[in-house]
Design an enzyme around this catalytic site. Structure first.
Site, PDB file in Angstrom:
ATOM      1  CE  LYS A 160      -0.480  -0.021   5.200  1.00 31.86           C
ATOM      2  NZ  LYS A 160      -1.036  -0.900   6.015  1.00 31.86           N
ATOM      3  CE1 TYR A 173      15.983  31.687   5.439  1.00 36.26           C
ATOM      4  CE2 TYR A 173      15.742  29.128   5.371  1.00 36.26           C
ATOM      5  CZ  TYR A 173      15.906  30.526   4.593  1.00 36.26           C
ATOM      6  OH  TYR A 173      15.616  30.575   3.885  1.00 36.26           O
TER       7      TYR A 173
END
Ligand SMILES: *Cc1c(COP(=O)(O)O)cnc(C)c1O
Length: 362
Positions: free
Chosen positions: A35, A253
């Site tokens: 899946k 950052y």
């Protein structure tokens, strides 16, 4: 030149992991669960490695169609069954076996016109409370199903909620056995964790997913190596820049990492837009040219920074392994990175981004 990042599927490792599952439950048949596009690997890319399974289990009808297109003529099981009446036409046409977990699905079967009766897996809810009939409703669901001309053989199925942890499966197993006693049909109960930890329990078909992809279903209690599993998906990228930092310099950052002394760092062509979790903090393990090191500062969209202290000679063009196998053969388990991201290997695999080129190794 494309960005120097690549994912690699290891076909031999898929074959090996399938054998690990098969030898844990030598008397059972194995569904290879594919899946979510084979847990992010790509159904077409894992097919060769997993075709030794007895069947494939998934939930998307289009994925079932893709397996038939690949030439797979053996069993395919839809783990959530049909979502609407039309799905049953495809089940008839492609010879798909399907789960039946609700009265609504029995109604659909009763309304379905077919000359070829379907093989179905009747699901019992033994405590997960996701899909399935409660134990006290199970027998009447079976009787109703068994009376339908649209239905051929009925197999009995349940799914454990705690196979990977200390609670275990004993109570839910007992519930299943009591409520299904004397009903004929094959049984399917185990996921990967149940196969590896409770493989001696009865069952004709096991449904193995994550173990086939080399991730441990009960990390950190046991590692993939403990279960003899090998990584099937590696994510590698190159260093595209370096910086020499002085004490007090920061990285990325938010300047969340501050150098305590002079040090060298590498900038790697992998970021959260490639599927590497942004939540991974400073200290998340990586391999630099096969040697263990760590990330520094925040992960950005296209890049992240790594510590070059353990590998002073490393520079632009050298390989950084985000998870899986390095060129040197060294392995960084995906489960370790997942733990740093407060998640499981499953999620990292499924999140591999479309933009990352994938190659399949024999
Ligand atoms: C996904 C799934 C599995 C496989 O689980 P793993 O933990 O990956 O082995 C088994 N059974 C059902 C019903 C599933 O949905």
């Amino acid at each position: 030149m494309p960005r120097p990042i690549r994912a690699t599927i290891h076909t031999q490792a898929l074959r090996h992991n399938l054998q690990v599952v098969q030898s844990a439950v030598p008397d059972a048949r194995v569904w290879a669960v594919v899946k979510a596009n084979a847990y992010g690997h790509g159904i077409e890319r894992v097919f060769e490695g997993l075709r030794g399974a007895d069947g494939f289990a998934l939930l998307d009808l289009q994925e079932a169609q893709r397996l038939r297109t690949l030439g797979w003529r053996g069993p395919i099981l839809l783990l959530e069954g049909a979502f609407e009446l039309r799905d049953l036409e495809l089940c008839s046409r492609l010879d798909l076996w399907h789960t039946v977990h609700s009265e609504a699905q029995i109604d659909m079967l009763a309304a379905h016109k077919t000359n070829v009766p379907h093989r179905v897996f009747l699901k019992m809810n033994v405590g997960m409370n996701r899909l399935g009939f409660r134990p006290e409703q199970y027998r009447s669901a079976w009787t109703r199903l068994n009376a339908l001309p649209q239905v051929d053989e009925i197999s009995l199925m349940a799914h454990f909620s705690d196979a990977d942890g200390p609670v275990g499966v004993a109570v839910q197993m007992e519930t299943f056995l009591a409520a299904s006693a004397e009903l004929p049909g094959e049984r399917s109960l185990h996921n990967s964790a149940a196969v590896l930890r409770h493989g001696q329990l009865p069952g004709d078909w096991v449904r193995a997913g994550i173990a086939l992809y080399g991730s441990s279903p009960d990390h950190p209690e046991h590692t993939g190596a403990h279960w003899q599993l090998q990584p099937t998906l590696s994510l590698n990228a190159d260093i595209i820049g370096t910086q020499d930092l002085k004490a007090g310099d920061t990285v990325g950052y938010g300047s969340t990492f501050v150098a305590q002394a002079a040090m060298r760092i590498g900038i790697v062509a992998c970021g959260y837009a490639d599927g590497y979790p942004r939540i991974c903090p400073t200290g998340t393990p990586v391999l630099v040219a096969g040697t263990r090191s760590q990330t520094l500062g925040r992960v950005s969209m296209d890049m992240l920074a790594v510590d070059l202290t353990p590998t002073p000679e490393a520079g632009i063009g050298d390989e950084v392994t985000l998870w899986g196998r390095a060129k040197t053969g060294a392995v960084l388990p995906i489960d370790e990175v997942a733990a740093c991201a407060q998640t499981v290997g499953y999620e990292l695999m499924c999140a591999l981004a479309q933009r990352v080129p994938v190659t399949v190794e024999p």
